[in-house]
Enzyme design. Structure first.
Site, mmCIF file in Angstrom:
data_model
loop_
_atom_site.group_PDB
_atom_site.id
_atom_site.type_symbol
_atom_site.label_atom_id
_atom_site.label_comp_id
_atom_site.label_asym_id
_atom_site.label_seq_id
_atom_site.Cartn_x
_atom_site.Cartn_y
_atom_site.Cartn_z
ATOM 1 N N ASP A 1 44.617 42.751 30.347
ATOM 2 C CA ASP A 1 45.197 42.045 31.493
ATOM 3 C C ASP A 1 45.181 40.541 31.262
ATOM 4 O OD1 ASP A 1 42.342 42.071 31.666
ATOM 5 O OD2 ASP A 1 42.477 41.473 33.773
ATOM 6 N N GLU B 1 39.877 42.743 33.658
ATOM 7 C CA GLU B 1 38.765 41.877 33.256
ATOM 8 C C GLU B 1 38.787 40.561 34.015
ATOM 9 O OE1 GLU B 1 36.678 38.696 30.999
ATOM 10 O OE2 GLU B 1 38.816 38.820 31.487
#
Length: 382
Positions: A84, A149
């Site tokens: 991400d 994350e």
């Protein structure tokens, strides 16, 4: 049908070209937007790209993808990277650019510019390419590519995987592909946030003497922060620098009211030699007499560079290991008893920046270093 329109899922992204260079693969990944919470398409593309490789056993947990070798090697390493990014801000699609001598924008050289190039799709590209190509590495490898994350810790795909499938984390050593300028950064500092509150008595500001100003009562807290001298602590040969700072302040009712409540939010970055409980005790001792609430705490990670497989990694990659001052997911491995380091392309100072860019030479250097190590070759052998 909804509102006269057909509710259809977006078209899947094409599989990644894992035969491309790691630089070209970085560009492919970055041009697949995957802001936290929207990683399903890129996770689908990773699964589709790796599903044809017989040496890899695939496992998926939500939008976290795991690929494992099971060759019966005497040691296993875990290599992970998050897929991400933070939100896009007019910095996609990616582009190549060159910074010349004398540029104030960065180190001279050829770059790939765009969201995710540094944090951390350059590292993910290297990992995916090696996962496909290394069919007979000198160690067994567990590759992990995980979601969420960049947001709240309770959403983190690595944490979810650890809860659902803890056996996936078995290993002798771990590497997280966070940006380190393709240098080894061992362990990480812990982090703690605390709210320090003061309480007073409201009054009209024209008659302030009948009230008690809670904002004024914060002055000893601010004085402590301003004069605080952070420690520099050596842990397993690496010197970690701590930090204690105000990161937010709140208080006030109206322009003519003496405030009866105020608060400072404090962030403490502590060396991995100190536990979370010890960090909390330090904060409570510093601000004794004040109303202190610990908002969150995440323990750091010791470097673990004395492990045999870690020494082999250092020999293969070369260079002098450095400490990681920020908190990273290496702490999750450390908590499970697996020593871990950070190693990936990109300048961490450019992570999340609008002009995020990675030196192409760092991507290839990271690939070369990992390839040497996983093939059992030292840097001195080349």
């Amino acid at each position: 049908m909804l509102g006269g329109m057909t509710d259809t899922a977006p078209a899947p992204l094409p599989p990644l070209d894992l035969s491309a260079t790691s630089v070209a693969l970085t560009k492919q990944l970055c041009d697949m937007p995957s802001v936290s919470g929207d990683e399903v398409a890129i996770a689908d593309a990773i699964v589709a790209s790796l599903s044809g490789f017989d040496h890899l056993e695939l496992h998926r947990d939500g939008d976290t993808v795991v690929a494992r070798t099971n060759l019966g090697r005497p040691a296993r390493v875990v290599i992970a990277g998050h897929i991400d990014t933070v939100p896009i801000n007019d910095n996609l699609p990616t582009r190549y650019e060159t910074l010349d001598e004398g540029s104030t924008a960065g180190t001279p050289g050829d770059y790939l510019w765009g969201r995710g190039t540094v944090d951390m799709k350059g590292g993910v590209a290297v990992q995916l390419k090696l996962a496909a190509e290394l069919t007979a590495p000198s160690v067994d490898i567990t590759w992990m590519w995980y979601d969420n994350e960049e947001v709240s810790s309770d959403l983190n795909g690595l944490g979810r995987l650890a809860r659902n499938s803890p056996e996936m984390f078995a290993g002798d050593f771990a590497i997280l592909g966070e940006p380190t300028n393709s240098l080894i950064e061992g362990g990480c500092n812990g982090t703690l946030r605390a709210q320090i509150r003061t309480h007073g008595l409201r009054a009209h500001s024209a008659r302030s003497w009948v009230g008690d100003n809670a904002i004024h009562s914060l002055s000893p807290v601010l004085a402590t922060l301003a004069t605080y001298e952070p420690r520099q602590v050596e842990v397993e040969g690496l010197v970690f620098r701590e930090g204690l700072n105000a990161v937010g302040i709140s208080g006030g009712v109206a322009g003519n009211v003496i405030p009866d409540a105020a608060a400072v939010e404090v962030n403490y970055r502590f060396a991995p030699s100190r536990s979370g409980a010890e960090a909390e005790a330090h904060i409570r001792e510093l601000f004794d007499g004040f109303d202190v609430t610990i908002v969150d705490v995440a323990e750091g990670a010791r470097p673990g560079l004395d492990a045999p497989v870690a020494r082999q990694f250092i020999e293969a990659v070369g260079g002098v290991p450095l400490p990681k001052y920020g908190w990273t997911d290496v702490a999750r491995f450390s908590a499970l008893g697996v020593p871990a380091v950070n190693y990936g392309p990109g300048d961490p100072l450019k992570a999340h920046a609008d002009d995020e860019r990675v030196l192409l030479s760092q991507i290839t250097a990271c690939e070369d270093g990992l390839r040497r190590w996983l093939n059992g070759t030292a840097a001195s052998d080349e």
